[in-house]
Design a protein around this motif. Structure first.
Motif, PDB file in Angstrom:
ATOM      1  N   ARG A 161      -0.549  49.988  77.691  1.00  0.00           N
ATOM      2  CA  ARG A 161      -0.651  51.433  77.571  1.00  0.00           C
ATOM      3  C   ARG A 161      -1.170  51.775  76.177  1.00  0.00           C
ATOM      4  O   ARG A 161      -1.149  50.934  75.282  1.00  0.00           O
ATOM      5  CB  ARG A 161       0.706  52.101  77.802  1.00  0.00           C
ATOM      6  CG  ARG A 161       1.762  51.807  76.758  1.00  0.00           C
ATOM      7  CD  ARG A 161       3.083  52.506  77.068  1.00  0.00           C
ATOM      8  NE  ARG A 161       4.085  52.284  76.024  1.00  0.00           N
ATOM      9  CZ  ARG A 161       4.899  51.242  75.969  1.00  0.00           C
ATOM     10  NH1 ARG A 161       4.839  50.302  76.907  1.00  0.00           N
ATOM     11  NH2 ARG A 161       5.782  51.120  74.993  1.00  0.00           N
ATOM     12  N   PHE A 162      -1.630  53.012  76.035  1.00  0.00           N
ATOM     13  CA  PHE A 162      -2.126  53.478  74.736  1.00  0.00           C
ATOM     14  C   PHE A 162      -1.260  54.632  74.266  1.00  0.00           C
ATOM     15  O   PHE A 162      -1.002  55.572  75.022  1.00  0.00           O
ATOM     16  CB  PHE A 162      -3.584  53.939  74.833  1.00  0.00           C
ATOM     17  CG  PHE A 162      -4.172  54.318  73.500  1.00  0.00           C
ATOM     18  CD1 PHE A 162      -4.583  53.343  72.598  1.00  0.00           C
ATOM     19  CD2 PHE A 162      -4.300  55.658  73.144  1.00  0.00           C
ATOM     20  CE1 PHE A 162      -5.113  53.694  71.367  1.00  0.00           C
ATOM     21  CE2 PHE A 162      -4.833  56.018  71.914  1.00  0.00           C
ATOM     22  CZ  PHE A 162      -5.235  55.030  71.023  1.00  0.00           C
ATOM     23  N   GLU A 163      -0.794  54.544  73.016  1.00  0.00           N
ATOM     24  CA  GLU A 163       0.053  55.576  72.420  1.00  0.00           C
ATOM     25  C   GLU A 163      -0.671  56.199  71.230  1.00  0.00           C
ATOM     26  O   GLU A 163      -0.849  55.536  70.204  1.00  0.00           O
ATOM     27  CB  GLU A 163       1.379  54.970  71.965  1.00  0.00           C
ATOM     28  CG  GLU A 163       2.200  54.353  73.089  1.00  0.00           C
ATOM     29  CD  GLU A 163       3.454  53.663  72.588  1.00  0.00           C
ATOM     30  OE1 GLU A 163       3.576  53.487  71.348  1.00  0.00           O
ATOM     31  OE2 GLU A 163       4.322  53.305  73.417  1.00  0.00           O
ATOM     32  N   PRO A 164      -1.129  57.443  71.344  1.00  0.00           N
ATOM     33  CA  PRO A 164      -1.790  58.090  70.196  1.00  0.00           C
ATOM     34  C   PRO A 164      -0.836  58.187  69.010  1.00  0.00           C
ATOM     35  O   PRO A 164       0.383  58.286  69.164  1.00  0.00           O
ATOM     36  CB  PRO A 164      -2.144  59.482  70.735  1.00  0.00           C
ATOM     37  CG  PRO A 164      -2.136  59.336  72.230  1.00  0.00           C
ATOM     38  CD  PRO A 164      -1.078  58.316  72.533  1.00  0.00           C
ATOM     39  N   GLY A 165      -1.407  58.145  67.810  1.00  0.00           N
ATOM     40  CA  GLY A 165      -0.593  58.225  66.604  1.00  0.00           C
ATOM     41  C   GLY A 165      -1.461  58.521  65.395  1.00  0.00           C
ATOM     42  O   GLY A 165      -2.699  58.514  65.482  1.00  0.00           O
ATOM     43  N   PRO A 166      -0.850  58.783  64.245  1.00  0.00           N
ATOM     44  CA  PRO A 166      -1.614  59.089  63.036  1.00  0.00           C
ATOM     45  C   PRO A 166      -2.353  57.864  62.521  1.00  0.00           C
ATOM     46  O   PRO A 166      -1.910  56.722  62.727  1.00  0.00           O
ATOM     47  CB  PRO A 166      -0.540  59.538  62.047  1.00  0.00           C
ATOM     48  CG  PRO A 166       0.709  58.858  62.524  1.00  0.00           C
ATOM     49  CD  PRO A 166       0.606  58.822  64.011  1.00  0.00           C
ATOM     50  N   CYS A 167      -3.463  58.100  61.862  1.00  0.00           N
ATOM     51  CA  CYS A 167      -4.222  57.000  61.272  1.00  0.00           C
ATOM     52  C   CYS A 167      -3.556  56.539  59.981  1.00  0.00           C
ATOM     53  O   CYS A 167      -3.036  57.351  59.220  1.00  0.00           O
ATOM     54  CB  CYS A 167      -5.654  57.431  60.977  1.00  0.00           C
ATOM     55  SG  CYS A 167      -6.658  57.701  62.455  1.00  0.00           S
ATOM     56  N   PRO A 168      -3.566  55.248  59.720  1.00  0.00           N
ATOM     57  CA  PRO A 168      -3.002  54.757  58.466  1.00  0.00           C
ATOM     58  C   PRO A 168      -3.912  55.100  57.294  1.00  0.00           C
ATOM     59  O   PRO A 168      -5.058  55.512  57.485  1.00  0.00           O
ATOM     60  CB  PRO A 168      -2.941  53.243  58.684  1.00  0.00           C
ATOM     61  CG  PRO A 168      -4.065  52.965  59.634  1.00  0.00           C
ATOM     62  CD  PRO A 168      -4.119  54.161  60.545  1.00  0.00           C
ATOM     63  N   LYS A 169      -3.392  54.939  56.105  1.00  0.00           N
ATOM     64  CA  LYS A 169      -4.184  55.167  54.897  1.00  0.00           C
ATOM     65  C   LYS A 169      -4.444  53.831  54.230  1.00  0.00           C
ATOM     66  O   LYS A 169      -3.569  52.970  54.152  1.00  0.00           O
ATOM     67  CB  LYS A 169      -3.447  56.104  53.949  1.00  0.00           C
ATOM     68  CG  LYS A 169      -3.281  57.520  54.489  1.00  0.00           C
ATOM     69  CD  LYS A 169      -2.566  58.421  53.488  1.00  0.00           C
ATOM     70  CE  LYS A 169      -2.404  59.828  54.040  1.00  0.00           C
ATOM     71  NZ  LYS A 169      -1.690  60.717  53.078  1.00  0.00           N
ATOM     72  N   LEU A 170      -5.656  53.656  53.735  1.00  0.00           N
ATOM     73  CA  LEU A 170      -6.036  52.445  53.041  1.00  0.00           C
ATOM     74  C   LEU A 170      -7.008  52.820  51.937  1.00  0.00           C
ATOM     75  O   LEU A 170      -8.050  53.436  52.192  1.00  0.00           O
ATOM     76  CB  LEU A 170      -6.690  51.454  54.013  1.00  0.00           C
ATOM     77  CG  LEU A 170      -7.080  50.082  53.466  1.00  0.00           C
ATOM     78  CD1 LEU A 170      -5.860  49.359  52.901  1.00  0.00           C
ATOM     79  CD2 LEU A 170      -7.742  49.231  54.546  1.00  0.00           C
ATOM     80  N   GLN A 171      -6.650  52.476  50.713  1.00  0.00           N
ATOM     81  CA  GLN A 171      -7.459  52.863  49.560  1.00  0.00           C
ATOM     82  C   GLN A 171      -8.885  52.329  49.700  1.00  0.00           C
ATOM     83  O   GLN A 171      -9.103  51.158  50.002  1.00  0.00           O
ATOM     84  CB  GLN A 171      -6.836  52.319  48.273  1.00  0.00           C
ATOM     85  CG  GLN A 171      -7.539  52.796  47.013  1.00  0.00           C
ATOM     86  CD  GLN A 171      -6.822  52.339  45.753  1.00  0.00           C
ATOM     87  OE1 GLN A 171      -5.806  51.663  45.818  1.00  0.00           O
ATOM     88  NE2 GLN A 171      -7.357  52.713  44.604  1.00  0.00           N
ATOM     89  N   GLY A 172      -9.855  53.214  49.476  1.00  0.00           N
ATOM     90  CA  GLY A 172     -11.256  52.834  49.559  1.00  0.00           C
ATOM     91  C   GLY A 172     -11.844  52.908  50.953  1.00  0.00           C
ATOM     92  O   GLY A 172     -13.033  52.664  51.140  1.00  0.00           O
TER      93      GLY A 172
END
Length: 445
Positions: free
Chosen positions: A33-44
């Motif tokens: 299944r697919f669970e929508p969620g917030p995108c992670p943060k990654l410097q650059g």
């Protein structure tokens, strides 16, 4: 009325029945299944700010479909063109075990793919997926290696100790390490296409991603419109072939410099200069101190023949570093401080200190794939024979082991990951055989 034991038992049975009915009304939890969620943060990695994200939930081991599940982070970079095409591109990263959003950064920034969404999957076990099978012990050894001889018995012991610590840490998480392989990853991708209801998509695989793309084409060809194999890793690959991979890359650099009048005038006989340096530094290593690019503290860096080969191999991954390499080589041969410092800093920058917020390679996936799919088919004798054939003018201490990051790899897989070699060993790959296998894989395009 007094509450008896029988009353309590009836109440418990009633509550259990209600719970089961409620669960049935909600429907079974489906996998995949697919669970929508917030995108992670990654410097650059700015493109993540404009992406949409979520997690693909799949069985860790498909032979146990009702067992433990894992979550793979999926990010979608939207098409920039108003004339968007319906079939997206899915990007398959290198490694195995690299950090997908970071690796695809330059490709997205180049903006030459404008009319399709780009899907970026953090493969099972990698950074941003759950679990992330990273190992601080292995990252810490990469830092320790900067101050050691690249090839030595002491280095080998330290290397294997870090691999042992990594294996112990990952095993303690409860992860089924045998389930982290290309077959399962290809099945993950097939599940993703289905749960996102994508009728047709396009595959873009680079380095190990090209190997995974070929696995996907073989096992799950449905819905594939086109495939791009970038920096092709043949399905016939073994660890010993890395010697010929390096030789071909080095030859391209040396021949290109010889063919360009300005480069040849400034750096004549570059190949001979480099081979001489490998032999000289392997016999008498150069030790220097540089400012750590992360901590700012003094950092000891040993440059010997093995380290120099590993440095040049890493320069081939980028055009700016490749262009600077001839001057660095000649400068090192002349003892120029700027070249020594540049090479040492480059090596230090590739081994950042480990930490909870520092992106790291997935050693669980790296060993899971390579130990079961590459290691069993090349013996230590094959490895040494390939080293001697590819670089006959290099020292024996360099030739007999894996090149660069594949040093002591056979021992990692045999002694720590406990993967047995294949019953029938393959012969050491010759240069002609390596070129044939590469051409065969490239022809799939």
């Amino acid at each position: 009325m007094a509450v008896t034991h029988q009353h309590l038992l009836l109440l418990a049975l009633l509550l259990a029945t209600v719970a089961r009915v409620a669960q049935a009304d909600e429907g079974p939890v489906t996998v995949p299944r697919f669970e929508p969620g917030p995108c992670p943060k990654l410097q650059g990695v700015e493109w993540l700010a404009g992406a949409s994200c979520g997690y693909l939930v799949v069985p860790e081991d498909r032979s146990r479909p009702t067992g433990r599940t894992i979550r793979l982070m999926v990010a979608k970079h939207p098409a920039r063109s108003p004339e968007k095409r319906p079939d997206p591109i899915i990007y398959l990263h290198g490694g195995p075990g690299d950090i997908a959003p970071l690796e695809v950064n330059d490709l997205i920034a180049a903006a030459f793919i404008r009319d399709r969404d780009i899907l970026v999957v953090s493969e099972r076990g990698t950074w941003f997926s759950q679990p992330a099978l990273t190992c601080a012990a292995s990252d810490d050894f990469a830092r320790e290696l900067l101050g050691l001889r690249f090839y030595s018995e002491a280095t080998k012991r330290a290397h294997l100790a870090s691999t042992e610590a990594c294996h112990g840490k990952l095993t303690a998480t409860g992860a089924n390490l045998s389930a982290y392989n290309s077959t399962e990853s290809a099945a993950d991708l097939a599940d993703l296409r289905k749960v996102l209801d994508i009728a047709v998509w396009n595959i873009y695989g680079t380095s190990y991603g090209s190997y995974l793309a070929q696995t996907l084409m073989r096992d799950h060809p449905e819905g594939i419109r086109s495939v791009v194999l970038d920096s092709v890793l043949p399905t016939t690959y073994t660890v010993a072939a890395n010697w010929w991979n390096a030789r071909n890359a080095f030859d391209n650099l040396f021949q290109a410099c010889a063919a360009e009048p300005a480069c040849n005038a400034a750096h004549p006989r570059l190949q001979e200069t480099f081979a001489g340096l490998v032999n000289r530094l392997e016999a008498e290593p150069l030790t220097t101190t540089v400012s750590d690019p992360v901590t700012g503290k003094d950092l000891k860096v040993v440059l010997d023949g093995g380290a120099l080969i590993d440095w040049l191999r890493n320069q081939t991954y980028g055009v700016p570093t490749l262009r600077a390499a001839p001057d660095r080589i000649v400068g090192l041969a002349a003892g120029r401080r700027d070249s020594i410092e540049a090479i040492a800093k480059d090596r230090a920058a590739r081994a950042p200190p480990s930490g909870p917020d520092v992106p790291s390679l997935s050693y669980g996936l790296a060993f899971g794939v390579s130990c079961r799919e590459d290691y069993p088919f090349a013996t230590p004798e094959d490895l040494a024979a390939a080293g001697r054939e590819a670089f006959p003018d290099y020292p024996a201490s360099v030739q007999r082991e894996g090149i660069g990051g594949w040093a002591y790899f056979n021992e990692d897989c045999r002694d720590v990951w406990k993967v047995p070699p294949a019953r029938r060993q393959c012969a050491s790959p010759s240069r002609a055989a390596f070129r044939r296998s590469s051409s065969l894989a490239a022809s799939i395009r």
